[in-house]
Design a protein around this motif. Structure first.
Motif, PDB file in Angstrom:
ATOM      1  N   TRP A  29      12.382   8.106  -5.125  1.00  0.00           N
ATOM      2  CA  TRP A  29      10.978   8.265  -4.743  1.00  0.00           C
ATOM      3  C   TRP A  29      10.643   7.528  -3.459  1.00  0.00           C
ATOM      4  N   TYR A  30      11.154   6.323  -3.302  1.00  0.00           N
ATOM      5  CA  TYR A  30      10.834   5.547  -2.098  1.00  0.00           C
ATOM      6  C   TYR A  30      11.475   6.183  -0.866  1.00  0.00           C
ATOM      7  N   SER A  31      12.699   6.617  -0.984  1.00  0.00           N
ATOM      8  CA  SER A  31      13.379   7.283   0.127  1.00  0.00           C
ATOM      9  C   SER A  31      12.667   8.570   0.525  1.00  0.00           C
ATOM     10  N   LYS A  32      12.236   9.325  -0.467  1.00  0.00           N
ATOM     11  CA  LYS A  32      11.516  10.568  -0.175  1.00  0.00           C
ATOM     12  C   LYS A  32      10.218  10.283   0.571  1.00  0.00           C
ATOM     13  N   ALA A  33       9.509   9.257   0.153  1.00  0.00           N
ATOM     14  CA  ALA A  33       8.255   8.899   0.814  1.00  0.00           C
ATOM     15  C   ALA A  33       8.500   8.406   2.236  1.00  0.00           C
ATOM     16  N   MET A  34       9.535   7.600   2.431  1.00  0.00           N
ATOM     17  CA  MET A  34       9.855   7.105   3.774  1.00  0.00           C
ATOM     18  C   MET A  34      10.260   8.269   4.683  1.00  0.00           C
ATOM     19  N   ALA A  36       7.195  10.072   5.719  1.00  0.00           N
ATOM     20  CA  ALA A  36       6.441   9.279   6.698  1.00  0.00           C
ATOM     21  C   ALA A  36       7.069   9.370   8.087  1.00  0.00           C
ATOM     22  N   VAL A  37       8.387   9.335   8.152  1.00  0.00           N
ATOM     23  CA  VAL A  37       9.075   9.438   9.442  1.00  0.00           C
ATOM     24  C   VAL A  37       8.871  10.821  10.040  1.00  0.00           C
ATOM     25  N   HIS A  38       8.966  11.850   9.223  1.00  0.00           N
ATOM     26  CA  HIS A  38       8.717  13.218   9.711  1.00  0.00           C
ATOM     27  C   HIS A  38       7.306  13.336  10.286  1.00  0.00           C
ATOM     28  N   LEU A  39       6.328  12.785   9.583  1.00  0.00           N
ATOM     29  CA  LEU A  39       4.944  12.846  10.058  1.00  0.00           C
ATOM     30  C   LEU A  39       4.771  12.080  11.369  1.00  0.00           C
ATOM     31  N   TRP A  40       5.428  10.930  11.481  1.00  0.00           N
ATOM     32  CA  TRP A  40       5.347  10.141  12.714  1.00  0.00           C
ATOM     33  C   TRP A  40       5.943  10.927  13.884  1.00  0.00           C
ATOM     34  N   ILE A  41       7.079  11.556  13.650  1.00  0.00           N
ATOM     35  CA  ILE A  41       7.724  12.352  14.703  1.00  0.00           C
ATOM     36  C   ILE A  41       6.819  13.503  15.116  1.00  0.00           C
ATOM     37  N   LYS A  73       0.828  -1.208   0.000  1.00  0.00           N
ATOM     38  CA  LYS A  73       0.000   0.000   0.000  1.00  0.00           C
ATOM     39  C   LYS A  73       0.860   1.254   0.000  1.00  0.00           C
ATOM     40  N   PHE A  74       1.922   1.241   0.822  1.00  0.00           N
ATOM     41  CA  PHE A  74       2.816   2.387   0.908  1.00  0.00           C
ATOM     42  C   PHE A  74       3.494   2.642  -0.434  1.00  0.00           C
ATOM     43  N   ARG A  75       4.058   1.600  -1.028  1.00  0.00           N
ATOM     44  CA  ARG A  75       4.745   1.746  -2.314  1.00  0.00           C
ATOM     45  C   ARG A  75       3.788   2.222  -3.411  1.00  0.00           C
ATOM     46  N   LYS A  76       2.569   1.700  -3.384  1.00  0.00           N
ATOM     47  CA  LYS A  76       1.593   2.109  -4.400  1.00  0.00           C
ATOM     48  C   LYS A  76       1.293   3.598  -4.299  1.00  0.00           C
ATOM     49  N   MET A  77       1.017   4.059  -3.079  1.00  0.00           N
ATOM     50  CA  MET A  77       0.702   5.476  -2.888  1.00  0.00           C
ATOM     51  C   MET A  77       1.923   6.353  -3.144  1.00  0.00           C
ATOM     52  N   ALA A  78       3.082   5.916  -2.646  1.00  0.00           N
ATOM     53  CA  ALA A  78       4.305   6.706  -2.806  1.00  0.00           C
ATOM     54  C   ALA A  78       4.691   6.833  -4.275  1.00  0.00           C
TER      55      ALA A  78
END
Length: 59
Positions: free
Chosen positions: A37-42, A45-50, A22-27
């Motif tokens: 692209w995957y690194s940017k999305a991760m 996601a980490v920034h949002l979690w923090i 799901k994450f890869r599809k949306m990212a």
């Protein structure tokens, strides 16, 4: 420039395959497979979690 010379850190994670799908599809849709692209999305996601957990007391 190598990752040793930059502010980047390579990590290995293990997550549920359905969550990863799901994450890869949306990212991939958001970042349109642009370089890293995957690194940017991760990173996003980490920034949002923090931000979402900044006031938590984990002790």
């Amino acid at each position: 420039m190598t990752s040793k010379e930059s502010d980047e850190k390579r990590v290995t994670i293990v997550i549920d395959k359905n969550l990863d799908y799901k994450f890869r599809k949306m990212a991939s849709q958001k970042f349109r497979f642009e370089p890293k692209w995957y690194s940017k999305a991760m990173e996003e996601a980490v920034h949002l979690w923090i931000e979402d957990n900044i006031d938590e007391d984990f002790e």
